[in-house]
Write a protein that holds these residues in place. Sequence first.
Motif, mmCIF file in Angstrom:
data_model
loop_
_atom_site.group_PDB
_atom_site.id
_atom_site.type_symbol
_atom_site.label_atom_id
_atom_site.label_comp_id
_atom_site.label_asym_id
_atom_site.label_seq_id
_atom_site.Cartn_x
_atom_site.Cartn_y
_atom_site.Cartn_z
ATOM 1 N N GLY A 62 -14.052 1.038 -2.637
ATOM 2 C CA GLY A 62 -13.497 0.000 -2.108
ATOM 3 C C GLY A 62 -12.739 0.098 -1.002
ATOM 4 O O GLY A 62 -12.817 1.000 -0.239
ATOM 5 N N GLY A 63 -11.748 -0.768 -0.679
ATOM 6 C CA GLY A 63 -10.735 -0.607 0.534
ATOM 7 C C GLY A 63 -9.670 0.253 0.166
ATOM 8 O O GLY A 63 -9.495 0.882 -0.997
ATOM 9 N N THR A 64 -8.531 0.150 1.166
ATOM 10 C CA THR A 64 -7.500 1.281 0.772
ATOM 11 C C THR A 64 -6.506 0.691 -0.543
ATOM 12 O O THR A 64 -6.188 1.426 -1.120
ATOM 13 C CB THR A 64 -6.480 0.944 2.209
ATOM 14 O OG1 THR A 64 -7.445 1.305 3.363
ATOM 15 C CG2 THR A 64 -5.428 1.885 2.059
ATOM 16 N N LEU A 65 -6.452 -0.660 -0.532
ATOM 17 C CA LEU A 65 -5.758 -0.972 -1.735
ATOM 18 C C LEU A 65 -6.363 -0.657 -3.014
ATOM 19 O O LEU A 65 -5.722 -0.208 -3.775
ATOM 20 C CB LEU A 65 -5.485 -2.392 -1.791
ATOM 21 C CG LEU A 65 -4.919 -3.179 -3.142
ATOM 22 C CD1 LEU A 65 -3.440 -2.801 -3.101
ATOM 23 C CD2 LEU A 65 -4.763 -4.929 -2.834
ATOM 24 N N ASP A 66 -7.849 -0.799 -3.112
ATOM 25 C CA ASP A 66 -8.548 -0.232 -4.250
ATOM 26 C C ASP A 66 -8.263 1.311 -4.310
ATOM 27 O O ASP A 66 -8.394 1.799 -5.618
ATOM 28 C CB ASP A 66 -9.943 -0.482 -4.164
ATOM 29 C CG ASP A 66 -10.135 -2.005 -3.767
ATOM 30 O OD1 ASP A 66 -9.621 -2.821 -4.521
ATOM 31 O OD2 ASP A 66 -10.862 -2.475 -2.898
ATOM 32 N N PHE A 67 -7.982 1.862 -3.186
ATOM 33 C CA PHE A 67 -7.897 3.592 -3.420
ATOM 34 C C PHE A 67 -6.692 3.882 -4.123
ATOM 35 O O PHE A 67 -6.548 4.539 -5.091
ATOM 36 C CB PHE A 67 -8.135 4.154 -2.032
ATOM 37 C CG PHE A 67 -7.760 5.444 -1.929
ATOM 38 C CD1 PHE A 67 -8.851 6.573 -2.214
ATOM 39 C CD2 PHE A 67 -6.501 6.182 -1.957
ATOM 40 C CE1 PHE A 67 -8.908 7.836 -2.294
ATOM 41 C CE2 PHE A 67 -6.334 7.688 -1.742
ATOM 42 C CZ PHE A 67 -7.647 8.402 -1.992
ATOM 43 N N GLU A 72 -5.476 6.678 -7.048
ATOM 44 C CA GLU A 72 -4.071 7.068 -7.407
ATOM 45 C C GLU A 72 -3.420 6.627 -8.734
ATOM 46 O O GLU A 72 -2.369 6.979 -9.132
ATOM 47 C CB GLU A 72 -3.285 6.940 -6.388
ATOM 48 C CG GLU A 72 -3.667 7.658 -5.198
ATOM 49 C CD GLU A 72 -2.496 7.391 -3.888
ATOM 50 O OE1 GLU A 72 -1.688 6.702 -3.806
ATOM 51 O OE2 GLU A 72 -2.887 8.223 -2.994
ATOM 52 N N VAL A 73 -4.326 5.899 -9.482
ATOM 53 C CA VAL A 73 -4.013 5.176 -10.553
ATOM 54 C C VAL A 73 -2.441 4.395 -10.678
ATOM 55 O O VAL A 73 -1.685 4.811 -11.238
ATOM 56 C CB VAL A 73 -3.887 6.135 -11.808
ATOM 57 C CG1 VAL A 73 -4.000 5.387 -13.021
ATOM 58 C CG2 VAL A 73 -5.096 6.811 -11.857
ATOM 59 N N ARG A 74 -2.328 3.419 -9.503
ATOM 60 C CA ARG A 74 -1.151 2.456 -9.438
ATOM 61 C C ARG A 74 -1.436 1.277 -9.862
ATOM 62 O O ARG A 74 -2.385 0.836 -9.682
ATOM 63 C CB ARG A 74 -0.665 3.014 -7.855
ATOM 64 C CG ARG A 74 -0.520 4.012 -7.236
ATOM 65 C CD ARG A 74 -0.145 3.981 -5.998
ATOM 66 N NE ARG A 74 0.225 5.259 -5.440
ATOM 67 C CZ ARG A 74 1.482 5.417 -4.697
ATOM 68 N NH1 ARG A 74 2.262 4.427 -4.374
ATOM 69 N NH2 ARG A 74 1.485 6.620 -3.939
ATOM 70 N N GLU A 78 2.725 -1.896 -7.292
ATOM 71 C CA GLU A 78 3.165 -0.649 -6.756
ATOM 72 C C GLU A 78 2.459 -0.405 -5.624
ATOM 73 O O GLU A 78 2.963 0.072 -4.476
ATOM 74 C CB GLU A 78 3.297 0.603 -7.816
ATOM 75 C CG GLU A 78 3.734 1.839 -7.044
ATOM 76 C CD GLU A 78 3.690 2.877 -7.892
ATOM 77 O OE1 GLU A 78 4.040 4.071 -7.651
ATOM 78 O OE2 GLU A 78 3.060 2.693 -9.196
ATOM 79 N N ALA A 79 1.046 -0.501 -5.302
ATOM 80 C CA ALA A 79 0.179 -0.220 -4.543
ATOM 81 C C ALA A 79 0.474 -1.145 -3.359
ATOM 82 O O ALA A 79 0.617 -0.761 -2.129
ATOM 83 C CB ALA A 79 -1.343 -0.390 -4.851
ATOM 84 N N MET A 80 0.799 -2.420 -3.514
ATOM 85 C CA MET A 80 1.137 -3.399 -2.481
ATOM 86 C C MET A 80 2.602 -3.050 -1.618
ATOM 87 O O MET A 80 2.544 -2.919 -0.555
ATOM 88 C CB MET A 80 1.169 -4.731 -2.840
ATOM 89 C CG MET A 80 -0.150 -5.622 -3.458
ATOM 90 S SD MET A 80 -1.126 -5.691 -1.812
ATOM 91 C CE MET A 80 -0.458 -7.072 -1.064
ATOM 92 N N GLN A 81 3.480 -2.759 -2.621
ATOM 93 C CA GLN A 81 4.692 -2.088 -2.114
ATOM 94 C C GLN A 81 4.439 -1.038 -1.140
ATOM 95 O O GLN A 81 4.906 -1.031 -0.175
ATOM 96 C CB GLN A 81 5.617 -2.003 -3.268
ATOM 97 C CG GLN A 81 5.987 -3.104 -3.892
ATOM 98 C CD GLN A 81 6.931 -2.844 -5.215
ATOM 99 O OE1 GLN A 81 6.808 -1.630 -5.720
ATOM 100 N NE2 GLN A 81 7.933 -3.771 -5.659
ATOM 101 N N GLU A 86 7.095 -0.974 1.820
ATOM 102 C CA GLU A 86 8.279 -1.207 0.965
ATOM 103 C C GLU A 86 8.327 -0.113 0.158
ATOM 104 O O GLU A 86 9.532 0.004 -0.415
ATOM 105 C CB GLU A 86 8.039 -2.580 -0.056
ATOM 106 C CG GLU A 86 8.161 -3.572 0.593
ATOM 107 C CD GLU A 86 7.306 -4.770 -0.282
ATOM 108 O OE1 GLU A 86 7.256 -4.683 -1.408
ATOM 109 O OE2 GLU A 86 6.694 -5.714 0.360
ATOM 110 N N LYS A 87 7.731 0.932 0.226
ATOM 111 C CA LYS A 87 7.789 2.439 -0.320
ATOM 112 C C LYS A 87 7.603 3.434 0.532
ATOM 113 O O LYS A 87 7.134 4.348 -0.069
ATOM 114 C CB LYS A 87 6.982 2.377 -1.676
ATOM 115 C CG LYS A 87 7.366 1.395 -2.529
ATOM 116 C CD LYS A 87 6.871 1.908 -3.989
ATOM 117 C CE LYS A 87 7.894 1.355 -5.191
ATOM 118 N NZ LYS A 87 7.928 2.104 -6.359
ATOM 119 N N GLY A 88 7.822 3.497 1.712
ATOM 120 C CA GLY A 88 7.978 4.508 2.552
ATOM 121 C C GLY A 88 6.776 4.728 3.540
ATOM 122 O O GLY A 88 6.668 5.633 4.234
ATOM 123 N N ILE A 89 5.692 3.817 3.535
ATOM 124 C CA ILE A 89 4.508 3.792 4.535
ATOM 125 C C ILE A 89 5.223 3.050 5.703
ATOM 126 O O ILE A 89 5.719 1.902 5.737
ATOM 127 C CB ILE A 89 3.417 3.162 4.050
ATOM 128 C CG1 ILE A 89 2.809 3.908 2.897
ATOM 129 C CG2 ILE A 89 2.191 3.071 5.259
ATOM 130 C CD1 ILE A 89 2.469 5.391 2.893
#
Length: 129
Positions: A62-67, A72-74, A78-81, A86-89
């Motif tokens: 899929g795309g980046t969110l899906d990755f 990364e099993v998030r 948490e993935a959206m943040q 919101e979490k350092g990116i």
Amino acid sequence: MEVESMYTKYQIAKVQNISLLDYVEGRGYELIYSHSDVRLKEHDSLVISNNKWKWFSRNIGGGTLDFLIEYEVRGFKEAMQTLLGEKGIDENKPQYKEHIEEQHESKKLSELPYKNNSSFSIFFIPIGI
């Protein structure tokens, strides 16, 4: 309240268009570069190409969110943040879509070659031999 409804369709589309390659490089994943794609060194059946990923041995992608969710099993939230900054990116880092637009941006008129408006022409007249 459903977690996914906390985010707009625009926000979800935005994070899917974040450069996956920038993300994995920034996270320190070891990568194998080839002429057409990039593979994760730890799972060489996971291929990144055109801002999409496919993990062939597991038949997911899929795309980046899906990755973030699948690899990364998030959780979705948490993935959206993470991807929204919101979490350092760093949101100021160029995103994939912007990279493509920059690469394919047409030249400004001032950068185009000078057009010769001369009416001089050369004609070839065949002669029988």
